[in-house]
Structure formats: structure tokens, C-alpha cells
Motif scaffolding. Sequence first.
Motif, PDB file in Angstrom:
ATOM      1  N   PRO A  35      -3.725  26.776 -29.577  1.00  0.00           N
ATOM      2  CA  PRO A  35      -3.579  26.550 -31.020  1.00  0.00           C
ATOM      3  C   PRO A  35      -4.896  26.748 -31.766  1.00  0.00           C
ATOM      4  O   PRO A  35      -5.962  26.360 -31.289  1.00  0.00           O
ATOM      5  N   ASP A  36      -4.818  27.393 -32.912  1.00  0.00           N
ATOM      6  CA  ASP A  36      -5.946  27.604 -33.835  1.00  0.00           C
ATOM      7  C   ASP A  36      -7.106  28.378 -33.200  1.00  0.00           C
ATOM      8  O   ASP A  36      -8.236  28.289 -33.669  1.00  0.00           O
ATOM      9  N   GLU A  37      -6.831  29.139 -32.184  1.00  0.00           N
ATOM     10  CA  GLU A  37      -7.881  29.890 -31.492  1.00  0.00           C
ATOM     11  C   GLU A  37      -8.099  31.256 -32.142  1.00  0.00           C
ATOM     12  O   GLU A  37      -7.154  31.910 -32.559  1.00  0.00           O
ATOM     13  N   GLN A  38      -9.351  31.685 -32.204  1.00  0.00           N
ATOM     14  CA  GLN A  38      -9.673  33.009 -32.732  1.00  0.00           C
ATOM     15  C   GLN A  38      -9.410  34.044 -31.645  1.00  0.00           C
ATOM     16  O   GLN A  38      -9.801  33.865 -30.492  1.00  0.00           O
ATOM     17  N   ILE A  39      -8.744  35.147 -32.024  1.00  0.00           N
ATOM     18  CA  ILE A  39      -8.406  36.229 -31.103  1.00  0.00           C
ATOM     19  C   ILE A  39      -9.069  37.503 -31.608  1.00  0.00           C
ATOM     20  O   ILE A  39      -9.022  37.812 -32.805  1.00  0.00           O
ATOM     21  N   ILE A  40      -9.675  38.257 -30.698  1.00  0.00           N
ATOM     22  CA  ILE A  40     -10.331  39.511 -31.035  1.00  0.00           C
ATOM     23  C   ILE A  40      -9.544  40.647 -30.386  1.00  0.00           C
ATOM     24  O   ILE A  40      -9.264  40.613 -29.184  1.00  0.00           O
ATOM     25  N   ILE A  41      -9.213  41.664 -31.181  1.00  0.00           N
ATOM     26  CA  ILE A  41      -8.466  42.824 -30.701  1.00  0.00           C
ATOM     27  C   ILE A  41      -9.325  44.052 -30.983  1.00  0.00           C
ATOM     28  O   ILE A  41      -9.724  44.280 -32.128  1.00  0.00           O
ATOM     29  N   VAL A  42      -9.629  44.832 -29.941  1.00  0.00           N
ATOM     30  CA  VAL A  42     -10.538  45.975 -30.069  1.00  0.00           C
ATOM     31  C   VAL A  42      -9.831  47.239 -29.606  1.00  0.00           C
ATOM     32  O   VAL A  42      -9.292  47.288 -28.492  1.00  0.00           O
ATOM     33  N   SER A  43      -9.859  48.264 -30.445  1.00  0.00           N
ATOM     34  CA  SER A  43      -9.310  49.564 -30.079  1.00  0.00           C
ATOM     35  C   SER A  43     -10.241  50.229 -29.072  1.00  0.00           C
ATOM     36  O   SER A  43     -11.445  50.329 -29.304  1.00  0.00           O
ATOM     37  N   GLU A  44      -9.696  50.694 -27.948  1.00  0.00           N
ATOM     38  CA  GLU A  44     -10.528  51.355 -26.950  1.00  0.00           C
ATOM     39  C   GLU A  44     -10.971  52.743 -27.398  1.00  0.00           C
ATOM     40  O   GLU A  44     -11.999  53.229 -26.962  1.00  0.00           O
ATOM     41  N   SER A  45     -10.214  53.381 -28.293  1.00  0.00           N
ATOM     42  CA  SER A  45     -10.582  54.732 -28.720  1.00  0.00           C
ATOM     43  C   SER A  45     -11.566  54.750 -29.883  1.00  0.00           C
ATOM     44  O   SER A  45     -12.403  55.635 -29.967  1.00  0.00           O
ATOM     45  N   THR A  46     -11.481  53.767 -30.781  1.00  0.00           N
ATOM     46  CA  THR A  46     -12.346  53.783 -31.969  1.00  0.00           C
ATOM     47  C   THR A  46     -13.324  52.616 -32.020  1.00  0.00           C
ATOM     48  O   THR A  46     -14.200  52.590 -32.872  1.00  0.00           O
ATOM     49  N   ASN A  47     -13.138  51.629 -31.160  1.00  0.00           N
ATOM     50  CA  ASN A  47     -13.916  50.378 -31.172  1.00  0.00           C
ATOM     51  C   ASN A  47     -13.713  49.570 -32.455  1.00  0.00           C
ATOM     52  O   ASN A  47     -14.505  48.676 -32.754  1.00  0.00           O
ATOM     53  N   ALA A  48     -12.658  49.893 -33.216  1.00  0.00           N
ATOM     54  CA  ALA A  48     -12.326  49.097 -34.402  1.00  0.00           C
ATOM     55  C   ALA A  48     -11.925  47.695 -33.940  1.00  0.00           C
ATOM     56  O   ALA A  48     -11.245  47.536 -32.923  1.00  0.00           O
ATOM     57  N   ILE A  49     -12.373  46.692 -34.670  1.00  0.00           N
ATOM     58  CA  ILE A  49     -12.133  45.295 -34.299  1.00  0.00           C
ATOM     59  C   ILE A  49     -11.216  44.639 -35.324  1.00  0.00           C
ATOM     60  O   ILE A  49     -11.430  44.766 -36.528  1.00  0.00           O
ATOM     61  N   VAL A  50     -10.215  43.937 -34.816  1.00  0.00           N
ATOM     62  CA  VAL A  50      -9.315  43.146 -35.660  1.00  0.00           C
ATOM     63  C   VAL A  50      -9.407  41.714 -35.164  1.00  0.00           C
ATOM     64  O   VAL A  50      -9.305  41.464 -33.961  1.00  0.00           O
ATOM     65  N   GLY A  51      -9.624  40.786 -36.059  1.00  0.00           N
ATOM     66  CA  GLY A  51      -9.660  39.374 -35.695  1.00  0.00           C
ATOM     67  C   GLY A  51      -8.485  38.645 -36.326  1.00  0.00           C
ATOM     68  O   GLY A  51      -8.151  38.888 -37.480  1.00  0.00           O
ATOM     69  N   VAL A  52      -7.824  37.817 -35.551  1.00  0.00           N
ATOM     70  CA  VAL A  52      -6.742  36.979 -36.057  1.00  0.00           C
ATOM     71  C   VAL A  52      -6.951  35.570 -35.514  1.00  0.00           C
ATOM     72  O   VAL A  52      -7.699  35.373 -34.560  1.00  0.00           O
ATOM     73  N   VAL A  53      -6.287  34.608 -36.117  1.00  0.00           N
ATOM     74  CA  VAL A  53      -6.358  33.220 -35.658  1.00  0.00           C
ATOM     75  C   VAL A  53      -4.942  32.780 -35.298  1.00  0.00           C
ATOM     76  O   VAL A  53      -4.005  32.962 -36.087  1.00  0.00           O
ATOM     77  N   ALA A  54      -4.797  32.208 -34.115  1.00  0.00           N
ATOM     78  CA  ALA A  54      -3.502  31.693 -33.689  1.00  0.00           C
ATOM     79  C   ALA A  54      -3.102  30.517 -34.584  1.00  0.00           C
ATOM     80  O   ALA A  54      -3.960  29.780 -35.068  1.00  0.00           O
ATOM     81  N   ASP A  55      -1.801  30.359 -34.779  1.00  0.00           N
ATOM     82  CA  ASP A  55      -1.337  29.243 -35.603  1.00  0.00           C
ATOM     83  C   ASP A  55      -1.389  27.938 -34.799  1.00  0.00           C
ATOM     84  O   ASP A  55      -1.881  27.913 -33.674  1.00  0.00           O
ATOM     85  N   HIS A  56      -0.871  26.861 -35.376  1.00  0.00           N
ATOM     86  CA  HIS A  56      -0.950  25.540 -34.733  1.00  0.00           C
ATOM     87  C   HIS A  56      -0.144  25.457 -33.435  1.00  0.00           C
ATOM     88  O   HIS A  56      -0.288  24.516 -32.671  1.00  0.00           O
ATOM     89  N   GLU A  57       0.713  26.453 -33.175  1.00  0.00           N
ATOM     90  CA  GLU A  57       1.467  26.508 -31.921  1.00  0.00           C
ATOM     91  C   GLU A  57       0.908  27.565 -30.970  1.00  0.00           C
ATOM     92  O   GLU A  57       1.479  27.815 -29.911  1.00  0.00           O
ATOM     93  N   GLY A  58      -0.194  28.222 -31.363  1.00  0.00           N
ATOM     94  CA  GLY A  58      -0.832  29.207 -30.507  1.00  0.00           C
ATOM     95  C   GLY A  58      -0.322  30.629 -30.670  1.00  0.00           C
ATOM     96  O   GLY A  58      -0.757  31.522 -29.956  1.00  0.00           O
ATOM     97  N   ARG A  59       0.588  30.862 -31.594  1.00  0.00           N
ATOM     98  CA  ARG A  59       1.131  32.211 -31.798  1.00  0.00           C
ATOM     99  C   ARG A  59       0.187  33.028 -32.671  1.00  0.00           C
ATOM    100  O   ARG A  59      -0.387  32.514 -33.628  1.00  0.00           O
ATOM    101  N   PHE A  60       0.058  34.320 -32.351  1.00  0.00           N
ATOM    102  CA  PHE A  60      -0.738  35.213 -33.186  1.00  0.00           C
ATOM    103  C   PHE A  60      -0.082  36.588 -33.259  1.00  0.00           C
ATOM    104  O   PHE A  60       0.700  36.954 -32.376  1.00  0.00           O
ATOM    105  N   GLU A  61      -0.388  37.333 -34.328  1.00  0.00           N
ATOM    106  CA  GLU A  61       0.107  38.694 -34.518  1.00  0.00           C
ATOM    107  C   GLU A  61      -0.933  39.515 -35.249  1.00  0.00           C
ATOM    108  O   GLU A  61      -1.595  39.018 -36.152  1.00  0.00           O
TER     109      GLU A  61
END
Length: 105
Positions: A35-61
Motif C-alpha cells: 500500500p502507498d508504495e512508489q513504483i518505477i516503470i522504465v522502458s528498456e528501449s528508450t529509458n523513459a521513466i514513469v512513476g506511479v504510487v500504489a493505492d491504499h490496497e497496493g494496486r497500481f496502473e
Amino acid sequence: MPPRLSLVLGAALLAASFHGHASQDTGTIRGQAAPDEQIIIVSESTNAIVGVVADHEGRFEAHDLAPGQYRVARGSALSQPRGAPVLAGRVTTVTLPAKADDPRR
């Protein structure tokens, strides 16, 4: 039909079709973490970074990702990333393992 109404309806239909088409060109990564954890998503081809935060139940999109291979990890430096392929018009699901200091383990 009055010309003005026809123009408004035409613009609305064009916008709806463009939006629908755009969503078919990208994909989504959905997952489960702590829950409420920061998630980092990185494209392997472009190294573009997307950050999201999981909700209070741990779900993220992360939406509107270009097709390709991504690495998904917790925001902490000690986290081991998971590979996640993104396909156009599809959702990839990732579950990150519990952290060593997580009492739910």
C-alpha cells in the motif's frame, strides 16, 4: 439537421474515434505492491521513466505506455525489477514480491 448541430456532432464523433484509436496504440501495466508504495516503470528501449504510487490496497496502473519491454520495480534502490512486456491495446499484470521488512510476509 441545422449546420451548427451537424458540425458539433461531427467534431464529437471525430474526437471519440481518435481517442479510441489512440488507446489501441498503447498498453497498460497494472499490478500489486505494498500500500502507498512508489513504483518505477522504465522502458528498456528508450529509458523513459514513469512513476506511479500504489493505492491504499497496493494496486497500481500506468496507462498509455508505448508497446515494448519495461522494467517494473519498487521505488527503493534495493528492489529487483520485474520484466513486463506491453502490447498495444492490452494490459500486463505485475505482482511485486513483498519486501523483506513487510510484516505481511
